[in-house]
Motif scaffolding. Structure first.
Motif, PDB file in Angstrom:
ATOM      1  N   GLN A  75     -20.012 -53.902  -2.382  1.00  0.00           N
ATOM      2  CA  GLN A  75     -19.625 -52.517  -2.126  1.00  0.00           C
ATOM      3  C   GLN A  75     -18.990 -52.357  -0.749  1.00  0.00           C
ATOM      4  O   GLN A  75     -18.096 -51.540  -0.558  1.00  0.00           O
ATOM      5  CB  GLN A  75     -20.836 -51.596  -2.251  1.00  0.00           C
ATOM      6  N   ARG A  76     -19.447 -53.129   0.214  1.00  0.00           N
ATOM      7  CA  ARG A  76     -18.806 -53.201   1.517  1.00  0.00           C
ATOM      8  C   ARG A  76     -18.926 -54.621   2.027  1.00  0.00           C
ATOM      9  O   ARG A  76     -19.844 -55.357   1.654  1.00  0.00           O
ATOM     10  CB  ARG A  76     -19.421 -52.213   2.501  1.00  0.00           C
ATOM     11  N   LEU A  77     -17.983 -55.016   2.870  1.00  0.00           N
ATOM     12  CA  LEU A  77     -17.950 -56.391   3.352  1.00  0.00           C
ATOM     13  C   LEU A  77     -18.993 -56.607   4.446  1.00  0.00           C
ATOM     14  O   LEU A  77     -19.314 -55.687   5.202  1.00  0.00           O
ATOM     15  CB  LEU A  77     -16.561 -56.721   3.900  1.00  0.00           C
ATOM     16  N   PRO A  78     -19.525 -57.819   4.546  1.00  0.00           N
ATOM     17  CA  PRO A  78     -20.480 -58.107   5.625  1.00  0.00           C
ATOM     18  C   PRO A  78     -19.854 -57.859   6.993  1.00  0.00           C
ATOM     19  O   PRO A  78     -18.732 -58.263   7.262  1.00  0.00           O
ATOM     20  CB  PRO A  78     -20.782 -59.599   5.421  1.00  0.00           C
ATOM     21  N   GLY A  79     -20.609 -57.196   7.864  1.00  0.00           N
ATOM     22  CA  GLY A  79     -20.147 -56.940   9.220  1.00  0.00           C
ATOM     23  C   GLY A  79     -19.247 -55.747   9.385  1.00  0.00           C
ATOM     24  O   GLY A  79     -18.756 -55.485  10.482  1.00  0.00           O
ATOM     25  N   SER A  80     -19.021 -54.987   8.309  1.00  0.00           N
ATOM     26  CA  SER A  80     -18.063 -53.881   8.393  1.00  0.00           C
ATOM     27  C   SER A  80     -18.641 -52.638   9.065  1.00  0.00           C
ATOM     28  O   SER A  80     -17.894 -51.778   9.527  1.00  0.00           O
ATOM     29  CB  SER A  80     -17.574 -53.509   6.991  1.00  0.00           C
ATOM     30  N   GLN A  81     -19.982 -52.553   9.140  1.00  0.00           N
ATOM     31  CA  GLN A  81     -20.585 -51.339   9.663  1.00  0.00           C
ATOM     32  C   GLN A  81     -20.232 -51.099  11.130  1.00  0.00           C
ATOM     33  O   GLN A  81     -20.160 -49.967  11.589  1.00  0.00           O
ATOM     34  CB  GLN A  81     -22.111 -51.414   9.512  1.00  0.00           C
ATOM     35  N   ARG A  82     -19.975 -52.181  11.868  1.00  0.00           N
ATOM     36  CA  ARG A  82     -19.668 -52.016  13.290  1.00  0.00           C
ATOM     37  C   ARG A  82     -18.369 -51.243  13.491  1.00  0.00           C
ATOM     38  O   ARG A  82     -18.184 -50.575  14.499  1.00  0.00           O
ATOM     39  CB  ARG A  82     -19.564 -53.384  13.970  1.00  0.00           C
ATOM     40  N   TYR A  83     -17.418 -51.337  12.522  1.00  0.00           N
ATOM     41  CA  TYR A  83     -16.157 -50.620  12.667  1.00  0.00           C
ATOM     42  C   TYR A  83     -16.349 -49.127  12.410  1.00  0.00           C
ATOM     43  O   TYR A  83     -15.689 -48.290  13.016  1.00  0.00           O
ATOM     44  CB  TYR A  83     -15.112 -51.182  11.716  1.00  0.00           C
ATOM     45  N   ILE A  84     -17.261 -48.810  11.497  1.00  0.00           N
ATOM     46  CA  ILE A  84     -17.503 -47.406  11.173  1.00  0.00           C
ATOM     47  C   ILE A  84     -18.126 -46.689  12.368  1.00  0.00           C
ATOM     48  O   ILE A  84     -17.777 -45.549  12.687  1.00  0.00           O
ATOM     49  CB  ILE A  84     -18.408 -47.287   9.929  1.00  0.00           C
ATOM     50  N   VAL A  85     -19.056 -47.360  13.079  1.00  0.00           N
ATOM     51  CA  VAL A  85     -19.758 -46.720  14.171  1.00  0.00           C
ATOM     52  C   VAL A  85     -18.836 -46.495  15.372  1.00  0.00           C
ATOM     53  O   VAL A  85     -19.090 -45.638  16.209  1.00  0.00           O
ATOM     54  CB  VAL A  85     -20.982 -47.573  14.578  1.00  0.00           C
ATOM     55  N   MET A  86     -17.754 -47.243  15.467  1.00  0.00           N
ATOM     56  CA  MET A  86     -16.841 -47.100  16.599  1.00  0.00           C
ATOM     57  C   MET A  86     -15.646 -46.214  16.284  1.00  0.00           C
ATOM     58  O   MET A  86     -14.802 -45.996  17.145  1.00  0.00           O
ATOM     59  CB  MET A  86     -16.328 -48.476  17.030  1.00  0.00           C
ATOM     60  N   ARG A  87     -15.535 -45.732  15.058  1.00  0.00           N
ATOM     61  CA  ARG A  87     -14.367 -44.947  14.673  1.00  0.00           C
ATOM     62  C   ARG A  87     -14.400 -43.568  15.309  1.00  0.00           C
ATOM     63  O   ARG A  87     -15.413 -42.890  15.305  1.00  0.00           O
ATOM     64  CB  ARG A  87     -14.308 -44.812  13.150  1.00  0.00           C
TER      65      ARG A  87
END
Length: 734
Positions: free
Chosen positions: A343-355
Motif C-alpha cells: 500500500q505504501r513503499l518502505p521508508g516513504s513516511q519520512r517524506y510525508i512528515v516533511m511535506r
C-alpha cells in the motif's frame, strides 16, 4: 542543534540515539510539536517494520534520553509524546509480493524507482494503444467498416466517457485504499479492452477490395450488385466503443492513483521529475503507436492473401488489428507485478512528515477540515470533499485550462494523421509515420522538460502557473501557422473540370466526353495519377484501356488514357495507380510550426498537474485529480474528437457512394480543413490563456509558518528546507 549519527537503509531508517525535531506549535498552550521516528531491526540489522505517523497520550515514563528503537531481538518499545510520532507498523505488510508469496528477489523492485518503471510500462502501453494505434487506424477502420468521421470520433470519445463514469468512484475510494491493487486491476481491464477491440477482424468475412484490375478499365467496368455491396459492417462500431470503454475504465486509476502513489513515495521536490518521467512514457507510447501502427498498415489486413493493390491505393486496408493483440497481451502481463506492490513503499513516511502545504487558503477556513486523519474514509464525506474543491478557485480554473488543452490534444491526436494525409497527399501509413516523428521529440521532450523546469528552478505553485501561462501564449502564437495550407492536388471532376476549368457551383461532375462511353460507376473509387499530374477518380474515369505493371515499384500503369493529355506529344497519355505526389513548398514550414505547437502544449502539462497537486490538501490529492479528469474529459476529451470529426466532415469534397448511402470521405478540401483547425485552435488557446491568468490571480498561498514540516518553503526556491526547520539526514542520501 546537535545531530547524532544514525544508520540509514534504502527501505527505512533506524536511529541509535534520540532524534528530536521541534518547532513552535501553532496550537496555543503547546510549547512544542515533536517529530520522531522509530525503526525496529533484528539482530542482523534486517528491517522488521516501518514506522507510521501516529499520535498518543503523554506518558509519565517518557524520557527524552531513551532511544527510539531497540536493537535487542524481540524487544519492542513504543514511545508516546504529544504531537506526531512514528510507531512500529504492526500488521502492515510492506513487502512486495502476492499474498504470502514474497520472495526476496522481488524486494529489489520494492522501491520508488521500481514502481516508476512498471507504471511507465503501463502508461506506455496505454498511450500506444489508446492514443497511438487507435488514431493511426482510424482511416483504415472507417474504410473497412464503412464509418463516417463523426462515428470514429465517437469511438475515440468512448474512452473518455468511461473515464468520466469511473473517475469519482475510483479516485475517492482508491485514494484511501490500496492504490497498487486498483492500478493492477485497471491495467488488466485495459488489456481485455485491447483484445476486444481486435475482435471484429476475426468475426467478419474477408475484406474484398474492388480494385480497378478486378472490375476492368474503360469499357469493361463491372460492379458488385447493391445487395452484395451494401453491408451492416458499421454496426461493429459498438464493439469498438465497448473496447474503448474498457480502455477508459482500466486507465482511470493510472493517471489519478498512479500519480499520487508516486507523489507520496518520493521527496517533494523530486516528485515533478518522477511524474514527468511517468508522463513522458505516456507520450512516447502514442509516438511508438504511430510508428509501429504505420508499419502494420503496410501489411494487408488479410495476412497471407495476395491482392492486386498497393498500400498507396485508397481502397487498401492494412493489418490494423495486430497492434491491439500485442498491446493487450503485454497489459495482462504487466498487471501482475503492479498487483504485488504494498500500500505504501518502505521508508516513504519520512517524506510525508516533511511535506509543506501549499494548498489554497479558503476564506472561511474550511480547507482545514481536510487535515482530519479520518476525513474522506466514508461516503458521508464525499459531498464535503466536492464542496471543498469547488471553493478552491485556483483548482477550478486549472481544471478549465486543462479542458481547453485536452480538447485540442484529443482532436489533433485523433485526426492529426488525417490532416497530414490530406495536406501532403500521403497514404495512411505514411501520414501515421510522419505524425509519429512529430510527437516523439515534441510531445515526449516537452513533457519531460516541463517537469525538469519545475524541479530545476524550485518553482512554487504560483510560479508553476506562470510557467503554464507562458507555454500557452507561445503555442497560441505558433498556431497562427494554420493561416496557410497546401493546395489540393487537382482532381478531374472533383476539384476542377476535365478541361481544367472550375466546377460550376462546386458540384461533382465525373463524366466528360473522353469517358462517356466507358460506363464508369461511382462505386469504384481507385484514384490514379495521370502523366499530366492530374488525379482521376479511377482508371475508367481517366479513359484508360490497357494496364501493365511497373517493375520498378510494383505499381500498376494504365495506358491509352483518353482523358489524360500528354505533356509533349499529342494523343492519349498514361496514368499510374495511387495519388499524385504533392510538391507543396509550405510543407517544411507547416511541420516546423506544428512541432512548436505540440512542444509548448505538452510543456505545460506536467507543471499544470504539479500545480493541481499543490493547490489542494494532501488528503484530497487523488480525489482532486479524479475531479479534474472528469472536468477535462467532459469538457475536452469527449467533445474534442467529435467536434473535430464533424468539422473535418464539413470540409469533405468527395463522399463514398454505396448504392445511394453515404460512406466515408475520400477527398477533403485542404483550405477548409486548415481554416477550421485555426479557428478551433485560436478559440481554445485564448480560453486556456484566460483560465491560467485567473488561476494565478486568485491563488492564495498559506503563510509560511502555518505548515508543519519543512521542504520547498521559500518562494525563490534556493533551498529545499528552511534553516529554522531541520531536515532528516536521510534526505541527504537521495
Amino acid at each position: 542543534m546537535a545531530m547524532p549519527q544514525n544508520s540509514t537503509r534504502e527501505n527505512g531508517f533506524c536511529f541509535t540515539q534520540t532524534r528530536d525535531f521541534s518547532h513552535p506549535s501553532p496550537h496555543p498552550g503547546d510549547s512544542s510539536r515533536t517529530f520522531s521516528a522509530a525503526r525496529r531491526q533484528d539482530a542482523c540489522g534486517t528491517p522488521v517494520s516501518n514506522g507510521i505517523a501516529s499520535s498518543g497520550v503523554p506518558s509519565p515514563s517518557d524520557s527524552c534520553a531513551e532511544p527510539l528503537c531497540s536493537t535487542t531481538p524481540g524487544e519492542e518499545e513504543t514511545r508516546f509524546e504529544e504531537g506526531i510520532k512514528y510507531v512500529s507498523a504492526d500488521g502492515e505488510e510492506l513487502a512486495c509480493g502476492w499474498g504470502g508469496f514474497t520472495p526476496g528477489c522481488l524486494q529489489l523492485c520494492n522501491t520508488s524507482k521500481g514502481v516508476l518503471f512498471f507504471l511507465c510500462v503501463a502508461s506506455f502501453l496505454q498511450g500506444m494503444t489508446v492514443n497511438g494505434f487507435i488514431n493511426t487506424v482510424i482511416t483504415s477502420i472507417e474504410r473497412r467498416f464503412d464509418l463516417r468521421s463523426y462515428q470514429s470520433g465517437l469511438i475515440a470519445s468512448s474512452y473518455d466517457i468511461a473515464a468520466c463514469v469511473c473517475l469519482t468512484f475510483v479516485s475517492y475510494f482508491g485514494g484511501n485504499g490500496h492504490k497498487p491493487r486498483w492500478l493492477g486491476w485497471g491495467v488488466l481491464v485495459m488489456g481485455l479492452g485491447s483484445l476486444l477491440f481486435a475482435l471484429p477482424h476475426f468475426t467478419t468475412g474477408q475484406y474484398e477490395a474492388r480494385s480497378a484490375a478486378d472490375v476492368g478499365v474503360c469499357g469493361g467496368n463491372q460492379s458488385l450488385p447493391c445487395s452484395q455491396a451494401a453491408s451492416s459492417l458499421s454496426s461493429y462500431r459498438f464493439v469498438f466503443m465497448l473496447g474503448q470503454f474498457l480502455h477508459g475504465m482500466g486507465a482511470t486509476p493510472l493517471y489519478t492513483l498512479g500519480v499520487t502513489y508516486l507523489d507520496e513515495n518520493v521527496k517533494t521536490n523530486y516528485s515533478p521529475v518522477y511524474i514527468a518521467v511517468f508522463y513522458t512514457a505516456a507520450i512516447l507510447g502514442p509516438a511508438a503507436g504511430y510508428l509501429v501502427g504505420g508499419m502494420f498498415l503496410n501489411i494487408y489486413t488479410e495476412i497471407g492473401r495476395e491482392i492486386g493493390i498497393s498500400p498507396e491505393n485508397t481502397l487498401w486496408v492494412g493489418a490494423w488489428w495486430i497492434g491491439f493483440l500485442g498491446a493487450g497481451a503485454a497489459s495482462l502481463l504487466i498487471s501482475i507485478p503492479i498487483l504485488g506492490y504494498p500500500q505504501r513503499l518502505p521508508g516513504s513516511q519520512r517524506y510525508i512528515v516533511m511535506r509543506v502545504s501549499e494548498a489554497h487558503q479558503i476564506k472561511d477556513g474550511s480547507h482545514k477540515k481536510a487535515s482530519d486523519p479520518n476525513f474522506g474514509k466514508t461516503v458521508k464525506d464525499l459531498p464535503r470533499s466536492v464542496l471543498l474543491l469547488l471553493k478552491n478557485p485556483t483548482f477550478i480554473f486549472l481544471c478549465l485550462a486543462g479542458a481547453t488543452e485536452a480538447t485540442l490534444i484529443a482532436g489533433m491526436s485523433t485526426f492529426g494523421p488525417k490532416f497530414l494525409e490530406s495536406q501532403f497527399s500521403l497514404s495512411a501509413s505514411e501520414a501515421a509515420t510522419f505524425f509519429g516523428y512529430l510527437v516523439v521529440p515534441a510531445g515526449g521532450g516537452g513533457t519531460f522538460l516541463g517537469g525538469f523546469l519545475v524541479n530545476k528552478f524550485k518553482l512554487r505553485c504560483s510560479g508553476i502557473i506562470k510557467l503554464c501561462l507562458l507555454c500557452t501564449v507561445s503555442s497560441l502564437l505558433a498556431i497562427l501557422i494554420f493561416f496557410i495550407h497546401c493546395p489540393n492536388m487537382p482532381m478531374a471532376g472533383v476539384t476542377q473540370m476535365y478541361d481544367g476549368s472550375a466546377l460550376p457551383g462546386g458540384h461533382l461532375n465525373l463524366t466528360a466526353a473522353c469517358n462517356a462511353k466507358c460506363g464508369c460507376l461511382q462505386e469504384t473509387y481507385s484514384p490514379v495519377c495521370g502523366s499530366d499530374d492530374i488525379m482521376y477518380y479511377s482508371p475508367c474515369h481517366a479513359g484508360c484501356k490497357k494496364v501493365s505493371e511497373n517493375l520498378r515499384n510494383g505499381k500498376k500503369v494504365y495506358h491509352e488514357c483518353s482523358c489524360v493529355n500528354r505533356t509533349l506529344l499529342p494523343g492519349p497519355g498514361d496514368a499510374e495507380a495511387g495519388k499524385c505526389t504533392s510538391s507543396c513548398a509550405k510543407r517544411p514550414l507547416l511541420l516546423c510550426f506544428m512541432f512548436v505547437v505540440i512542444l509548448f502544449t505538452f510543456l505545460s502539462s506536467i507543471p499544470a498537474l504539479t500545480a493541481t497537486l499543490r493547490c489542494v490538501s494532501d488528503r484530497q490529492r487523488s480525489f482532486a485529480l479524479g475531479i479534474q479528469w472528469i472536468v477535462v474529459r467532459t469538457l475536452g476529451g469527449i467533445p474534442g474528437p467529435i467536434a473535430f470529426g464533424s468539422m473535418i466532415d464539413k470540409s469533405c469534397l468527395l463522399w463514398q457512394d454505396q448504392c445511394g448511402e453515404q460512406g466515408s470521405c475520400y477527398v477533403y478540401q485542404n483550405s477548409a480543413m486548415s481554416r477550421y483547425t485555426l479557428i478551433a485552435g485560436l478559440v481554445y488557446k485564448v480560453l486556456g490563456t484566460t483560465f491560467f491568468v485567473v488561476a494565478c490571480l486568485l491563488y492564495k498561498p498559506p503563510p509560511p509558518e502555518s505548515a508543519p514540516g519543512s521542504s520547498d518553503a521559500s518562494e525563490n526556491g534556493h533551498s529545499d528546507l528552511q534553516e529554522h526547520k531541520p531536515s532528516l539526514p536521510a534526505e541527504e542520501d537521495m
